[in-house]
Design a protein around this motif. Structure first.
Motif, short mmCIF file in Angstrom:
data_model
loop_
_atom_site.label_atom_id
_atom_site.label_comp_id
_atom_site.label_asym_id
_atom_site.label_seq_id
_atom_site.Cartn_x
_atom_site.Cartn_y
_atom_site.Cartn_z
N LEU A 1 0.75 5.20 0.88
CA LEU A 1 1.41 6.39 1.88
C LEU A 1 1.20 7.55 1.55
O LEU A 1 2.25 7.27 1.91
CB LEU A 1 0.07 5.82 3.32
N ALA B 1 1.95 -4.92 3.31
CA ALA B 1 1.27 -6.10 4.33
C ALA B 1 1.53 -7.44 2.93
O ALA B 1 1.18 -7.76 4.70
CB ALA B 1 -0.41 -5.55 3.32
N HIS C 1 -8.15 -14.13 15.93
CA HIS C 1 -7.51 -13.90 17.39
C HIS C 1 -6.87 -14.80 17.85
O HIS C 1 -6.27 -14.95 19.22
CB HIS C 1 -7.35 -12.25 17.89
N TYR D 1 0.59 -1.18 0.44
CA TYR D 1 -0.34 -0.43 -0.28
C TYR D 1 0.99 1.44 0.04
O TYR D 1 1.60 1.22 0.99
CB TYR D 1 -1.08 0.05 0.99
N VAL E 1 3.66 1.01 2.67
CA VAL E 1 3.71 -0.75 3.58
C VAL E 1 3.19 -1.97 3.01
O VAL E 1 2.69 -2.20 1.85
CB VAL E 1 1.75 0.03 4.34
N PRO F 1 -0.79 -11.44 14.64
CA PRO F 1 -1.23 -10.31 15.72
C PRO F 1 -1.27 -8.88 14.53
O PRO F 1 -1.63 -8.88 13.43
CB PRO F 1 0.48 -9.51 15.91
N SER F 2 -1.83 -8.15 15.27
CA SER F 2 -2.36 -7.53 14.42
C SER F 2 -1.64 -6.72 13.33
O SER F 2 -0.88 -5.99 13.91
CB SER F 2 -3.12 -6.05 15.55
N GLY F 3 -2.40 -6.37 12.24
CA GLY F 3 -1.86 -5.64 11.23
C GLY F 3 -0.18 -6.63 10.64
O GLY F 3 0.21 -6.18 9.22
N SER F 4 -0.85 -8.07 11.15
CA SER F 4 0.33 -8.66 10.36
C SER F 4 0.35 -9.61 8.56
O SER F 4 0.28 -9.85 8.02
CB SER F 4 0.03 -10.07 11.07
N GLY F 5 -1.27 -8.49 8.62
CA GLY F 5 -1.42 -8.65 7.31
C GLY F 5 -2.99 -10.19 7.16
O GLY F 5 -2.92 -10.25 5.53
N LYS F 6 -3.51 -10.76 8.08
CA LYS F 6 -4.33 -11.27 7.61
C LYS F 6 -5.86 -11.10 6.41
O LYS F 6 -6.10 -11.82 5.83
CB LYS F 6 -4.91 -12.07 9.07
N SER F 7 -6.17 -9.34 7.10
CA SER F 7 -6.77 -9.35 6.25
C SER F 7 -6.94 -9.24 5.01
O SER F 7 -7.82 -8.96 3.71
CB SER F 7 -7.68 -8.23 7.15
N THR F 8 -5.99 -8.77 5.17
CA THR F 8 -4.65 -8.10 3.37
C THR F 8 -5.17 -9.48 2.21
O THR F 8 -5.57 -9.12 1.40
CB THR F 8 -3.70 -7.53 3.50
N1 LIG Z 1 -6.11 -0.05 2.41
C1 LIG Z 1 -5.24 0.50 2.90
N2 LIG Z 1 -4.15 1.45 3.06
C2 LIG Z 1 -2.61 1.36 3.31
N3 LIG Z 1 -2.13 0.54 4.33
C3 LIG Z 1 -3.25 -1.30 4.48
C4 LIG Z 1 -4.78 -0.97 4.39
N4 LIG Z 1 -5.00 -2.10 4.91
C5 LIG Z 1 -4.38 -2.73 5.23
N5 LIG Z 1 -3.05 -1.90 5.39
C6 LIG Z 1 -1.74 -1.95 6.20
O1 LIG Z 1 -1.71 -2.90 5.99
C7 LIG Z 1 -0.81 -4.21 7.18
C8 LIG Z 1 -1.52 -5.31 6.88
O2 LIG Z 1 -3.47 -4.80 7.72
P1 LIG Z 1 -4.08 -6.02 7.77
O3 LIG Z 1 -5.62 -5.56 7.72
O4 LIG Z 1 -4.46 -7.23 6.87
O5 LIG Z 1 -4.10 -6.68 8.72
P2 LIG Z 1 -4.70 -7.53 10.37
O6 LIG Z 1 -3.40 -8.67 10.51
O7 LIG Z 1 -6.08 -7.95 9.59
O8 LIG Z 1 -5.00 -6.86 11.13
P3 LIG Z 1 -6.25 -7.58 12.42
O9 LIG Z 1 -5.75 -8.23 13.13
O10 LIG Z 1 -6.11 -5.69 13.03
O11 LIG Z 1 -7.49 -7.04 11.44
C9 LIG Z 1 -1.06 -2.93 8.29
O12 LIG Z 1 -0.01 -2.46 8.49
C10 LIG Z 1 -2.32 -1.92 7.85
O13 LIG Z 1 -1.69 -0.90 8.38
#
Ligand SMILES: Nc1ncnc2c1ncn2[C@@H]1O[C@H](COP(=O)(O)OP(=O)(O)OP(=O)(O)O)[C@@H](O)[C@H]1O
Ligand SMILES: [Mg+2]
Length: 243
Positions: A17, A24, A201, A15, A22, A43-50
Motif C-alpha cells: 500500500l 498478511a 470468530h 500487500y 502489509v 482476531p480481525s486482521g490476522s490473515g484468515k480471509s487472505t
Molecule cells: N486488498 C488488500 N490490500 C491491502 N491490505 C489488505 C488487503 N486485504 C487484506 N489486507 C490486510 O491484510 C491483513 C489480513 O487481512 P484479512 O482480511 O485476511 O484478515 P481477517 O483475519 O480475515 O480479518 P477479519 O476477521 O476482520 O475478517 C489485514 O491487516 C488487512 O488490512
C-alpha cells in the motif's frame, strides 16, 4: 491419490500500500486431509480471509507453494486456475452473495453456467433439497429468511459436487438458532465426505468442527482437535435445530 487434499509450504501474502507493506500471511505451513472439518479462528486482521482467498484460488500468494489435490496451483494460468476452482471448490460467503430478485433455483444454477456447462435444473433442485429447501425452489432471494438465503448459497456451492467447501464467516450475519442450523448442515455435508474449511470468530461455531487452527498476525499459532465437539445428532436429540 493421497489423503492430503490441501498443503501449503511457507505460503506468504504481502500487500503493498504505497510505501507500506502489509504481511498478511507469513510462512504458513497448513495441511488438510480429505474429509476433515477445519475451523480457522483468530482476531480481525490476522490473515484468515487472505488465506481462504488463496486456498479458494480467488487470489494468488506472494510466495511459497500451494498444492491442491497434489496440483501445484502456483504454476496454473488464470484459465486453469478458474477451472480448478469451479471443479473442486464451493465457496460460501458471510453476505450470501445471491442475485436479488432471482429464484433459488436460478441462483443455484449459476455455477453450472460459469463452469461452461448447460445448467441442469434437476441438479439445482437436488442441491436445494439437500439443504432442506425443496419447498422454496421458486422463491426469490429477497423472499427468503437470512438462514434460508445462506442455505441457497450452500446449495449453490454444492451443485458442482466440489470435494471442498470453503466458508468465510458463513454465520456472521445470522442469529444463534439459524447459525446452529447452518452448522448442523455443514456437519451433515462433512459426514457425507465433503472436506470443510470455515472461518469464524465464535467459539460455539468452531466447536462444530473437528479441528481448530488459530491465526495471529499472519501466522498459525495453534492447531488442535476440538475436544468438546458438538455433533449434529446431539442437536437433533435436544429438539433444537431441524433441517
Ligand atoms: N486488498 C488488500 N490490500 C491491502 N491490505 C489488505 C488487503 N486485504 C487484506 N489486507 C490486510 O491484510 C491483513 C489480513 O487481512 P484479512 O482480511 O485476511 O484478515 P481477517 O483475519 O480475515 O480479518 P477479519 O476477521 O476482520 O475478517 C489485514 O491487516 C488487512 O488490512
Ligand atoms: Mg476476514
Amino acid at each position: 491419490m493421497t489423503d492430503e487434499i490441501i498443503r501449503t509450504e511457507k505460503l506468504s501474502k504481502c500487500y503493498a500500500l504505497g510505501d507500506i507493506e502489509v504481511h498478511a500471511l507469513i510462512d504458513v505451513d497448513f495441511t488438510v486431509t480429505r474429509g476433515d472439518f477445519v475451523a480457522i479462528m483468530g482476531p480481525s486482521g490476522s490473515g484468515k480471509s487472505t488465506l481462504m482467498h488463496i486456498l479458494g484460488c480467488l487470489d494468488r500468494p506472494s510466495g511459497g507453494e500451494y498444492y491442491l489435490e497434489g496440483v501445484p496451483v502456483g504454476q496454473l494460468d488464470d484459465q486453469e486456475l478458474a477451472r480448478v476452482r469451479s471443479g473442486k471448490i464451493g465457496f460460501v460467503f458471510q453476505a450470501f452473495n445471491l442475485l436479488p430478485r432471482t429464484t433459488a433455483l436460478d441462483n443455484v444454477s449459476l455455477p453450472m453456467l460459469y463452469g461452461g456447462r448447460r445448467p441442469d435444473r434437476r441438479l439445482a433442485e437436488e442441491a436445494l433439497k439437500r439443504v432442506g429447501l425443496g419447498d422454496r425452489l421458486y422463491h426469490k432471494s429477497n423472499e427468503l429468511s437470512g438462514g434460508q438465503q445462506q442455505r441457497v448459497a450452500i446449495a449453490r456451492a454444492l451443485v458442482t459436487s466440489p470435494s471442498i467447501i470453503m466458508a468465510d464467516e458463513p454465520t456472521g450475519n445470522l442469529a444463534t438458532q439459524q447459525s446452529e442450523e447452518i452448522m448442523q448442515l455443514f456437519q451433515e455435508l462433512n459426514d457425507d465426505g465433503i472436506t470443510i474449511i470455515l472461518v469464524t470468530h465464535e467459539a460455539e461455531i468452531g466447536d462444530h468442527a473437528r479441528r481448530i487452527v488459530r491465526f495471529l498476525d499472519g501466522r498459525i499459532v495453534s492447531d488442535m482437535p476440538v475436544e468438546n465437539r458438538v455433533f449434529a445428532s446431539d442437536l437433533l436429540s435436544q429438539g433444537g435445530a431441524t433441517s
